[in-house]
Write a protein that holds these residues in place. Sequence first.
Motif, PDB file in Angstrom:
ATOM      1  N   ASN A  72      -2.570   2.601   5.208  1.00  0.00           N
ATOM      2  CA  ASN A  72      -2.883   3.244   3.926  1.00  0.00           C
ATOM      3  C   ASN A  72      -4.045   2.633   3.146  1.00  0.00           C
ATOM      4  O   ASN A  72      -4.379   3.116   2.066  1.00  0.00           O
ATOM      5  CB  ASN A  72      -1.636   3.255   3.027  1.00  0.00           C
ATOM      6  CG  ASN A  72      -0.621   4.265   3.503  1.00  0.00           C
ATOM      7  OD1 ASN A  72      -0.983   5.267   4.131  1.00  0.00           O
ATOM      8  ND2 ASN A  72       0.652   4.005   3.252  1.00  0.00           N
ATOM      9  N   TRP A  73      -4.645   1.551   3.632  1.00  0.00           N
ATOM     10  CA  TRP A  73      -5.810   1.009   2.929  1.00  0.00           C
ATOM     11  C   TRP A  73      -7.094   1.568   3.537  1.00  0.00           C
ATOM     12  O   TRP A  73      -7.120   1.977   4.700  1.00  0.00           O
ATOM     13  CB  TRP A  73      -5.855  -0.515   3.065  1.00  0.00           C
ATOM     14  CG  TRP A  73      -4.915  -1.254   2.150  1.00  0.00           C
ATOM     15  CD1 TRP A  73      -4.511  -0.884   0.902  1.00  0.00           C
ATOM     16  CD2 TRP A  73      -4.273  -2.513   2.420  1.00  0.00           C
ATOM     17  NE1 TRP A  73      -3.654  -1.823   0.379  1.00  0.00           N
ATOM     18  CE2 TRP A  73      -3.499  -2.822   1.278  1.00  0.00           C
ATOM     19  CE3 TRP A  73      -4.286  -3.387   3.496  1.00  0.00           C
ATOM     20  CZ2 TRP A  73      -2.743  -3.994   1.195  1.00  0.00           C
ATOM     21  CZ3 TRP A  73      -3.539  -4.554   3.421  1.00  0.00           C
ATOM     22  CH2 TRP A  73      -2.769  -4.858   2.280  1.00  0.00           C
TER      23      TRP A  73
ATOM     24  N   ALA B 145       0.814  -1.222   0.000  1.00  0.00           N
ATOM     25  CA  ALA B 145       0.000   0.000   0.000  1.00  0.00           C
ATOM     26  C   ALA B 145       0.842   1.264   0.000  1.00  0.00           C
ATOM     27  O   ALA B 145       0.452   2.281   0.551  1.00  0.00           O
ATOM     28  CB  ALA B 145      -0.952   0.011   1.205  1.00  0.00           C
ATOM     29  N   GLU B 146       2.021   1.187  -0.612  1.00  0.00           N
ATOM     30  CA  GLU B 146       2.857   2.393  -0.676  1.00  0.00           C
ATOM     31  C   GLU B 146       2.383   3.280  -1.823  1.00  0.00           C
ATOM     32  O   GLU B 146       1.853   2.799  -2.823  1.00  0.00           O
ATOM     33  CB  GLU B 146       4.318   1.984  -0.899  1.00  0.00           C
ATOM     34  CG  GLU B 146       4.875   1.231   0.285  1.00  0.00           C
ATOM     35  CD  GLU B 146       6.153   1.828   0.836  1.00  0.00           C
ATOM     36  OE1 GLU B 146       6.881   2.490   0.097  1.00  0.00           O
ATOM     37  OE2 GLU B 146       6.394   1.605   2.044  1.00  0.00           O
ATOM     38  N   ALA B 147       2.643   4.578  -1.677  1.00  0.00           N
ATOM     39  CA  ALA B 147       2.253   5.536  -2.719  1.00  0.00           C
ATOM     40  C   ALA B 147       2.902   5.137  -4.043  1.00  0.00           C
ATOM     41  O   ALA B 147       4.067   4.751  -4.077  1.00  0.00           O
ATOM     42  CB  ALA B 147       2.686   6.930  -2.316  1.00  0.00           C
ATOM     43  N   GLY B 148       2.140   5.193  -5.134  1.00  0.00           N
ATOM     44  CA  GLY B 148       2.675   4.870  -6.456  1.00  0.00           C
ATOM     45  C   GLY B 148       2.640   3.386  -6.784  1.00  0.00           C
ATOM     46  O   GLY B 148       3.075   2.973  -7.854  1.00  0.00           O
ATOM     47  N   GLN B 149       2.136   2.584  -5.849  1.00  0.00           N
ATOM     48  CA  GLN B 149       2.068   1.134  -6.075  1.00  0.00           C
ATOM     49  C   GLN B 149       0.607   0.699  -6.148  1.00  0.00           C
ATOM     50  O   GLN B 149      -0.239   1.250  -5.447  1.00  0.00           O
ATOM     51  CB  GLN B 149       2.734   0.390  -4.914  1.00  0.00           C
ATOM     52  CG  GLN B 149       4.216   0.678  -4.773  1.00  0.00           C
ATOM     53  CD  GLN B 149       5.073  -0.450  -5.300  1.00  0.00           C
ATOM     54  OE1 GLN B 149       4.769  -1.614  -5.106  1.00  0.00           O
ATOM     55  NE2 GLN B 149       6.142  -0.101  -5.985  1.00  0.00           N
ATOM     56  N   THR B 150       0.343  -0.290  -6.995  1.00  0.00           N
ATOM     57  CA  THR B 150      -1.027  -0.804  -7.103  1.00  0.00           C
ATOM     58  C   THR B 150      -1.177  -2.059  -6.248  1.00  0.00           C
ATOM     59  O   THR B 150      -0.182  -2.652  -5.809  1.00  0.00           O
ATOM     60  CB  THR B 150      -1.357  -1.179  -8.560  1.00  0.00           C
ATOM     61  OG1 THR B 150      -0.490  -2.258  -8.926  1.00  0.00           O
ATOM     62  CG2 THR B 150      -1.142   0.010  -9.495  1.00  0.00           C
TER      63      THR B 150
ATOM     64  N   ARG C  15      -6.327   3.156   9.051  1.00  0.00           N
ATOM     65  CA  ARG C  15      -5.720   4.191   9.879  1.00  0.00           C
ATOM     66  C   ARG C  15      -6.229   4.246  11.328  1.00  0.00           C
ATOM     67  O   ARG C  15      -5.455   4.192  12.264  1.00  0.00           O
ATOM     68  CB  ARG C  15      -5.905   5.569   9.213  1.00  0.00           C
ATOM     69  CG  ARG C  15      -4.952   6.626   9.729  1.00  0.00           C
ATOM     70  CD  ARG C  15      -4.968   7.868   8.860  1.00  0.00           C
ATOM     71  NE  ARG C  15      -4.727   7.564   7.455  1.00  0.00           N
ATOM     72  CZ  ARG C  15      -3.519   7.417   6.913  1.00  0.00           C
ATOM     73  NH1 ARG C  15      -2.457   7.569   7.650  1.00  0.00           N
ATOM     74  NH2 ARG C  15      -3.387   7.122   5.648  1.00  0.00           N
TER      75      ARG C  15
ATOM     76  N   ASP D 297       1.536  -5.167  -5.151  1.00  0.00           N
ATOM     77  CA  ASP D 297       1.654  -5.816  -3.836  1.00  0.00           C
ATOM     78  C   ASP D 297       1.490  -7.330  -3.959  1.00  0.00           C
ATOM     79  O   ASP D 297       2.264  -8.096  -3.385  1.00  0.00           O
ATOM     80  CB  ASP D 297       0.604  -5.262  -2.869  1.00  0.00           C
ATOM     81  CG  ASP D 297       0.880  -3.802  -2.486  1.00  0.00           C
ATOM     82  OD1 ASP D 297       2.030  -3.357  -2.667  1.00  0.00           O
ATOM     83  OD2 ASP D 297      -0.042  -3.133  -2.008  1.00  0.00           O
TER      84      ASP D 297
END
Length: 325
Positions: free
Chosen positions: A142-143, A110-115, A170, A119
């Motif tokens: 981040n989900w 769930a990192e920014a820029g990753q789909t 969160r 993952d």
Amino acid sequence: MEITPEIKEQILGTAKVLAIPMRTKFRGLTTREVLLFEGPNGWAEWSPFTEYEDEEASIWLNAAIEWAFGDIPKTDVKTIKVNATLPAVKDVRAALAPFGKFEVVKIKVAEAGQTLQDDLDRIHQVREHYPDARIRLDANGNWDIETALKIAKTIYQEDVPLEYLEQPVRTIAEMAELKLKLQEFNIKIAADESVRKVSDPLAVAQANAADILVLKAAPLGGINNALHIAKEAGLPVVVSSALETSVGISMGAHLAALLNSEYVSGLATAALLTQDVTDTPLIPVDGEIPVSRVKVSQSFLNQGALFTPMSQSWVARLTKCLDLA
Ligand SMILES: [Mg+2]
């Protein structure tokens, strides 16, 4: 513990401020600033992140002071098991090779820029190359609930050997809602970011928002406090680091040895820094790190280049936090 004038004097007299470059950007940081000092027990690390207010930083200071000066329960445990960590990178084998053998791997998701597909691809690669490893997924909150459920369903269908989802969403309320919905997939949740302050572990436990708590010795005010909190919360724990040098990690390893959790620790993070402060760094060998005090090497202390130009502001921060601690 009481911080006497003598203790204050010794802390200020032995304090060393260091800025150590990170190997890769982590938590938005390219440099990790830490302050080390020495007491009768040995070296301690005080490294609250620079954006933290004095009040929070003083809790971290209590932990470091206890480690250098206080009474800490003893342990005969010589080593503890740690998980490998896989950042959100393409080359899974290169990233995991430095860990050698390991039983558990934590995969950053769930990192920014990753789909979601990125993952899943990483999870598949890990399973292909390390078929015996148990898997943890860390989403750093981040989900949303829907996305977390989607990936949970896939993991369940693919029979992934998942230990838990770490901070998939969160808030504590979202964690509680998700935890209920994950029961049908038999998937556990560990709370990490939701457990940052001393009062958090009990709040998480009371809200039934997690199956497992990720505990760090420094933000919880030290080993004795963390032991007490773990007992009060009544949930299984994972001891983790706060991006520390081997000095800070040694305190976490001691806590992990005392807690003796069924879950291996997240303490294999010393290698995230380009340099350590000791000749005997606590980096994992075959999935374990030693439980021992760490001596700061003289050669390191003599390396003036690593001392930060921000030393003065750290000393000012230390002086203020010593009054709050
Ligand atoms: Mg985490």
